[in-house]
Each structure stands twice: as structure tokens, then as C-alpha cells.
Design an enzyme around this catalytic site. Structure first.
Site, PDB file in Angstrom:
ATOM      1  CG  LEU A  10      37.499 -48.097  32.047  1.00 59.37           C
ATOM      2  CD1 LEU A  10      36.724 -48.655  33.331  1.00 59.37           C
ATOM      3  CD2 LEU A  10      37.712 -46.581  32.219  1.00 59.37           C
ATOM      4  CB  ILE A  35      33.635 -55.928  30.616  1.00 56.70           C
ATOM      5  CG1 ILE A  35      32.822 -56.839  31.048  1.00 56.70           C
ATOM      6  CG2 ILE A  35      34.960 -55.835  31.405  1.00 56.70           C
ATOM      7  CD1 ILE A  35      33.248 -58.197  30.173  1.00 56.70           C
ATOM      8  NE  ARG A  36      37.966 -53.127  34.037  1.00 53.55           N
ATOM      9  CZ  ARG A  36      39.222 -52.365  34.369  1.00 53.55           C
ATOM     10  NH1 ARG A  36      39.396 -52.000  35.494  1.00 53.55           N
ATOM     11  NH2 ARG A  36      40.134 -51.800  33.575  1.00 53.55           N
ATOM     12  CE1 TYR A 142      46.375 -60.011  21.099  1.00 55.47           C
ATOM     13  CE2 TYR A 142      48.714 -60.064  20.198  1.00 55.47           C
ATOM     14  CZ  TYR A 142      47.789 -59.448  20.892  1.00 55.47           C
ATOM     15  OH  TYR A 142      47.790 -58.069  20.864  1.00 55.47           O
TER      16      TYR A 142
END
Ligand code: AKB
Length: 316
Positions: A10, A35-36, A142
């Protein structure tokens, strides 16, 4: 690639890649995970979807096995600015997630793709036309994650024969899902603000060049690299790819060709500016062109025209 398992589905890349891959390979052959769960999201509605926290290696393995995955596209990660704010969380998600995805791919014998980034370079890297093979001493968490990830993917290829492939993405610009927590995000925000208010305050300073790419080119690059003949690939993790390099004044000037009165000023964010200054001005994508035929269709002018049309169609 017959059964493709995508993490971070997503997110900015995932939400478009899943839809494109479902068009190419069939809806049921692309399993989206995130995760969602967002019930009304087209990715959730158009094919298989599972909730997955990538730091849970056991669950990742179970889900990939349940769906008989033969390819893993691992996208879930924190971007550069967020990672700098919370380095340990970034380490856990970016490295923990990657090692879980590689282990899942190894045990199920899957092909594997994960993106690296221009963030894998640092201040001691040659800044202009940055070569494919060069100094990589990034100064951000990162960047440390991305270099480690490139090396880890190479290790899985050499040690276990896992078919790992990757690209170093520049800043990605799209009208579908906004990025979150990146350094290059200004080049997306600017289009939204140009249409909403006719002005934009840039957190990146005038004269700061970074590589960028329009999302359709990024999606084509992933599919083309994954379909490439492995015998042609001398590099695997990860190929430099780019479509354009610009600084804030140049994108503003391009927007003014469509929105005459567009105004831009600056309120530079020291954290994101320092990250941007540690990255290259422009990178050399010759290896990607020669080894698997990488080609970008969109330059700044073509992208700007399309972005503004598509955002207007969305009601922005
Ligand atoms: C970021 O800005 O963090 C990303 C990237 C270039 O990897 N868009």
C-alpha cells in the site's frame, strides 16, 4: 514470475506496482501484503491481500508458502528522512524486514527484487554522472541500510544461488500515492501545492540537484529487470537508473509553463538538505541500459504535463 508476493503493497511504489502486475500477470497471481489493511483500497479489493508486519519472519514465510509464491518483491521500508529521525526503528524495519524476505525467498526458492536508492551513495561518492561501481560511504541510516541491503542481496546470490535483483531508485514522482518521509518528496508535494494554492515553500535549497523518475518508468524498470535474461546480468544489486536530474528552480520553471503565476519560496529543512547534499547530482545508468535494456520515457517536461493533468482529474 507466476505467483508474486509483494510487501509494502500500500506504499508509494507498491500501490501502483501491484495494480500494474495484476494487469500483466493476472489479479490472483499477485499477492499484496502490508502492515495495515485499507478496506476501500483498489489493491485490497482487486486481488489477494494479507496483513503482514515484515519484522515477523515466521508469518512472512507462512503467507508466502500458503500462496505458493515463486517471486518476492520486497518494498516495505522507512525512507531517508524518517529513518534519520528514528535510526534504530529504521534498522529494525529496513534490515530486519529484508533479511526475513531473503530467508523466505531462500527457503521457498523464489526470485527476489528489492529496491536500493541513490541514498546508497554518500559525500565521498563522485557527484556527477556517478558510476555504477564506485565509493559508497553514506552518512545516513537509510544509506547504511541500502548499502548493507545491496551487499546482503549479492551475498544471497553468490552463497545460495538466490536470483536477487535490484535497482538504485532516484526520487520517485507519482500522482497516485504520496511518498512519506523521503528527502525527494518535495518534487511530489510541489505539484499538489501548485494546483491547490499556486505556491510552494521548498524545504530543499535552490541549486540542489537530485535524480528523479516518474512512476510509470519505475514500474516498467522493475518488470523489465525481473524478466531479464539472468545470463546477461553482470550486476544484480543494484543497478543505477535515472530519468532526469533537476534542482527546485527547474521544476518550478516547468510548472510555470502550465500555471503562469506559480510562486516558490524557500524554508530549508537542515536535516533533509544535509541528506540531499550527501547524494549525487546525477547518476550514470549505462550498466542498466547495456545489461537489461533500461529506458525511461519521461523527462521533466513530459512528466510535469502528465502529473498536472492526472492530479486535476483526481480533483486536486
Ligand atoms: C528518499 O528520498 O528517501 C527516497 C529515495 C531517493 O530513496 N525517495
Amino acid at each position: 514470475m507466476k505467483k508474486i508476493f509483494v510487501t509494502g503493497a500500500l506504499g508509494q511504489i507498491g500501490s501502483e506496482l501491484v495494480m500494474k502486475m495484476r494487469d500483466v500477470y493476472g489479479n490472483n497471481n499477485v499477492v499484496a501484503t502490508d502492515i495495515r489493511r485499507v478496506e476501500d483500497h483498489e489493491v485490497v479489493q482487486s486481488g489477494p491481500f494479507e496483513i503482514l508486519d515484515v519484522t515477523d519472519g515466521k508469518k512472512m514465510h507462512e503467507l508466502a508458502q500458503k500462496h505458493k509464491a515463486d517471486t518476492i518483491i520486497h518494498l516495505a521500508a522507512l525512507l531517508s528522512a524518517t529513518a534519520e529521525k528514528n535510526p534504530m526503528l529504521a534498522w529494525n524495519i529496513n534490515m530486519g524486514g529484508l533479511v526475513n524476505a531473503l530467508e523466505t525467498a531462500r527457503s521457498l526458492d523464489c526470485k527476489f527484487f528489492t529496491p536500493s536508492s541513490i541514498g546508497a551513495f554518500g559525500p565521498s561518492t563522485p557527484k556527477d554522472n556517478t558510476p555504477q561501481d564506485t565509493i559508497q560511504r553514506p552518512t545516513t541510516m537509510y544509506g547504511v541500510n541500502k548499502v548493507s541491503g545491496e551487499l546482503l542481496c549479492d551475498y544471497y546470490f553468490h552463497k545460495f544461488g538466490l536470483d536477487t535483483r535490484g535497482v538504485r531508485f532516484p526520487g520517485l514522482i507519482s500522482y497516485v500515492t504520496p511518498p512519506g518521509g523521503g528527502t525527494t518528496d518535495y518534487a511530489v508535494d510541489i505539484y499538489y501545492e501548485a494546483l491547490k494554492s499556486g505556491k510552494y515553500t521548498s524545504y530543499i535549497a535552490k541549486g540542489t540537484y537530485m535524480d528523479m523518475m516518474y512512476m510509470p518508468d519505475a514500474l516498467n524498470a522493475i518488470i523489465k529487470l525481473m524478466e531479464a535474461d539472468p545470463s546477461k546480468l553482470k550486476h544484480r544489486n543494484a543497478f543505477n537508473i535515472t530519468a532526469m536530474s533537476f534542482e527546485p528552480e527547474q521544476i518550478a520553471a516547468e510548472i510555470r509553463k502550465h500555471i503562469k503565476d506559480f510562486k516558490m519560496d524557500y524554508d530549508v529543512d537542515p536535516v533533509r538538505q544535509a541528506i540531499a547534499e550527501s547524494w549525487p547530482n546525477s547518476i550514470d545508468s549505462t550498466a542498466a541500459v547495456e545489461e537489461w535494456g533500461f529506458k525511461a520515457e519521461y523527462d521533466l517536461a513530459k512528466m510535469t504535463e502528465d502529473m498536472l493533468i492526472k492530479l486535476k482529474e483526481k480533483g486536486i
